[in-house]
Enzyme design. Structure first.
Site, PDB file in Angstrom:
ATOM      1  N   GLU A  22       0.396  -0.837  -0.037  1.00  0.00           N
ATOM      2  CA  GLU A  22       0.076  -0.124   0.138  1.00  0.00           C
ATOM      3  C   GLU A  22       1.303   1.265   0.263  1.00  0.00           C
ATOM      4  OE1 GLU A  22      -3.913  -0.648   2.352  1.00  0.00           O
ATOM      5  OE2 GLU A  22      -2.456  -1.169   3.697  1.00  0.00           O
ATOM      6  N   LYS A  99     -11.969   3.692   1.255  1.00  0.00           N
ATOM      7  CA  LYS A  99     -10.810   2.855   1.103  1.00  0.00           C
ATOM      8  C   LYS A  99     -11.904   1.822  -0.010  1.00  0.00           C
ATOM      9  CE  LYS A  99      -6.603   0.779   2.830  1.00  0.00           C
ATOM     10  NZ  LYS A  99      -5.625   1.252   3.698  1.00  0.00           N
TER      11      LYS A  99
END
Length: 124
Positions: A22, A99
């Site tokens: 990420e 997200k």
């Protein structure tokens, strides 16, 4: 009850998350903010300087999302709320961080964190 100004669906790429991939690859985040603002003076005088310039606010919010990575969406949401409360006319803000590409190994539509912050809480 104050008036509300909402900015929804603001998109920016960030490098937030607890996993290395990420932080390395990044992902898109979607931001919604709802501001509590007394807009009566702005409406009466038809004057942008007496309200929140949501275009300029959007720039500052995107800068935070694109900025220094954090582990938690909760931390990102709190930073975004602080940017909104830096606007002198904002008494309260609700921030939702989406997200949609969270690293979850199951089908899902979205992950969100929503926080509510008030000016008096920031000052105390």
């Amino acid at each position: 009850m104050p008036d509300r100004i909402a900015l929804r669906g603001l998109r920016a790429r960030g490098y937030h998350g607890v996993f290395d991939h990420e932080r390395r690859d990044g992902q898109d985040f979607v931001i919604d903010v709802v501001l509590a603002v007394d807009t009566r003076a702005a409406a009466r005088d038809d004057d942008l300087t007496q309200t929140v310039h949501y275009g300029e606010l959007a720039d500052r919010l995107v800068h935070v999302v694109q900025g220094e990575p954090v582990n938690l969406v909760e931390t990102l949401a709190d930073r975004l709320a602080a940017v909104c409360l830096a606007e002198p006319r904002v008494a309260e803000v609700e921030v939702t961080v989406h997200k949609p590409h969270a690293p979850i190994p199951h089908p899902f539509d979205d992950v969100t964190v929503t926080i509510l912050r008030r000016r008096h809480e920031q000052l105390g």
